[in-house]
Write a protein that holds these residues in place. Sequence first.
Motif, short mmCIF file in Angstrom:
data_model
loop_
_atom_site.label_atom_id
_atom_site.label_comp_id
_atom_site.label_asym_id
_atom_site.label_seq_id
_atom_site.Cartn_x
_atom_site.Cartn_y
_atom_site.Cartn_z
N GLU A 29 1.25 11.60 38.04
CA GLU A 29 0.44 12.31 39.02
C GLU A 29 -0.25 13.53 38.40
O GLU A 29 -1.38 13.85 38.74
CB GLU A 29 1.30 12.71 40.22
N ILE A 32 -3.25 12.30 36.50
CA ILE A 32 -4.34 11.92 37.40
C ILE A 32 -5.04 13.17 37.95
O ILE A 32 -6.27 13.23 38.04
CB ILE A 32 -3.80 11.03 38.53
N ALA A 56 -0.67 3.14 42.74
CA ALA A 56 -1.99 2.96 43.36
C ALA A 56 -1.88 2.98 44.87
O ALA A 56 -2.70 3.62 45.56
CB ALA A 56 -2.60 1.64 42.89
N LEU A 59 -1.18 6.61 45.98
CA LEU A 59 -2.35 7.49 45.88
C LEU A 59 -3.36 7.20 46.98
O LEU A 59 -3.93 8.13 47.58
CB LEU A 59 -3.01 7.31 44.51
N THR A 60 -3.58 5.92 47.27
CA THR A 60 -4.53 5.56 48.32
C THR A 60 -4.00 6.00 49.69
O THR A 60 -4.75 6.54 50.53
CB THR A 60 -4.79 4.05 48.31
N TYR A 65 -7.29 9.70 47.26
CA TYR A 65 -7.91 8.90 46.20
C TYR A 65 -8.19 7.49 46.71
O TYR A 65 -7.56 7.00 47.65
CB TYR A 65 -6.99 8.78 44.97
N ALA A 67 -7.47 4.28 44.91
CA ALA A 67 -6.74 3.86 43.71
C ALA A 67 -6.45 2.37 43.78
O ALA A 67 -6.03 1.86 44.82
CB ALA A 67 -5.44 4.65 43.57
N VAL A 135 -9.66 6.01 41.16
CA VAL A 135 -8.63 5.89 40.12
C VAL A 135 -8.43 4.41 39.83
O VAL A 135 -8.13 3.63 40.74
CB VAL A 135 -7.30 6.54 40.55
#
Length: 516
Positions: A29, A32, A56, A59-60, A65, A67, A135
């Motif tokens: 993290e 990123i 992923a 993050l989404t 993000y 991702a 990402v």
Amino acid sequence: MPKWFNVAGPCKADIHYMLSPLARVPQLEQLITQQGYFVIHAPRQTGKTTAMLALAQQLTASGNYTAIMVSAEVGAVFPHDPGAAELALLGSWRDRAENHLPPELHPPIWPEAAPGQRIQASLRAWSRASKRPLVIFIDEIDSLQNETLISILRQLRSGYPDRPNHFPHALALIGVRDVRDYKVSSGGSDRLNTASPFNIKIKSLTLRNFNADEVGQLYSQHTAETGQGFEPEAVNYAYDLTQGQPWLVNALGKEVVEELVPDPTETVTVAHIETAKEVLIRRQDTHLDSLASVLREDRVRAIISPMLAGQELGVIHSDDRQFLIDLGLVVRNPAGGLMPANPIYREVLPRVLASGPRDSLPVIRPSWLDTDSTLKADRLLDSFLSFWRQHGQPLLKSAPYHEIAPHLVLMAFLHRVVNGGGTLEREYAIGTDRMDLCLRYGDVAIAMELKVWRDNRPDPLKAGLEQLDRYLSGLGLSTGWLVIFDQREGLRPIAERTTTEQAMTIGNRPITVIRG
């Protein structure tokens, strides 16, 4: 819904026992947040894909993000055609995005672009259209080769300065190898030998194996699910055998609870884990088979062959040594030298290499067994001598590693013996100048020390007797075999020079010396 130990593909939390997929990959993290482009490499079946899928999704779901993890594998069939590879990749990536992202985060229609520029153009268009920083995690990147690999890496490097508004905010390449070991054929080399053309990476990370506590945690999930317990000694033995390699840990668990001890009221013991280990090694499931396939590579052979023979490693490029470590085949021994990554791999490597001679064996009647199936050491010796004199010379040609061909032929013969219900244990290490074998069949154990007599070297008898004495002492045995393979030039045929003699060790243990 019941859960299972997973040995195929990424873990799914609803059907698989699994640990936190991100606990073994620190700093992600932070990388990123720093708009980092980085590499994650680790051996197959260690959890890379599972971890990056989870990241992923995380993050989404955070709302910060867009991702997604995509794969480069569909482009592998076009190693010399970057344009065709790009079309295959972009089609696969769109499918992935539409399956795993909400509609408002889907990529736009890919723009028209010339071959060799489509990946850069498409990622630029998606980054511009995305309502959130984009990402991208690209899995199986090292499945690409040659012009296609170079083209993709150069496009990523070219777009890198335009992040985060006009190119992905952060990006990871995921594979077995680090960037320097990606395969290319241009320039007279099969490797990049440098991070360029991906010299924009800020870090290369790897996934560690499970530690002993984590193996216990994974197995305890099965206990919580079914009530079936594992003896603490069984959990410890599973860790010792696998050194926490995730696929092996799961494979042992799966074999035990689904095949060997399906009754959940029966506790899993050390004996069950030992039986499961033998099944996995004998069966050589996909994971073990894929590891074995790399043994044909010259730079792998240059390390594994002297390791099995106990010879010094010699001058081996540091990249080649690191390559085997990255593959997960070997690790650095804290006491010095390289060694197989775990006891199961230690068994798999010589077994695979001995498979050629083993398949070439003639039919051998098990004359070494008594009427009550007890193994008789003197009969086994007679049978081996007869076999070696008659078939040793031609079988040496069937061994894939010429330097240790005699070792492999002997092991092929011994595998024929233990297939009736025994085991064959091996010990070997770089620089020891020997390989130790212990054949166990019922209550009978026969220890063997394998030595090679090479040109311009003294007769290894004295050193062999000393080494075998120590080996026998450690096993608690009173006698054994010292097998000396004479590989000097200009010798008579094996059938004529194979002899036996008796000797005593410094510990007054009687030894049968076999020269062949």
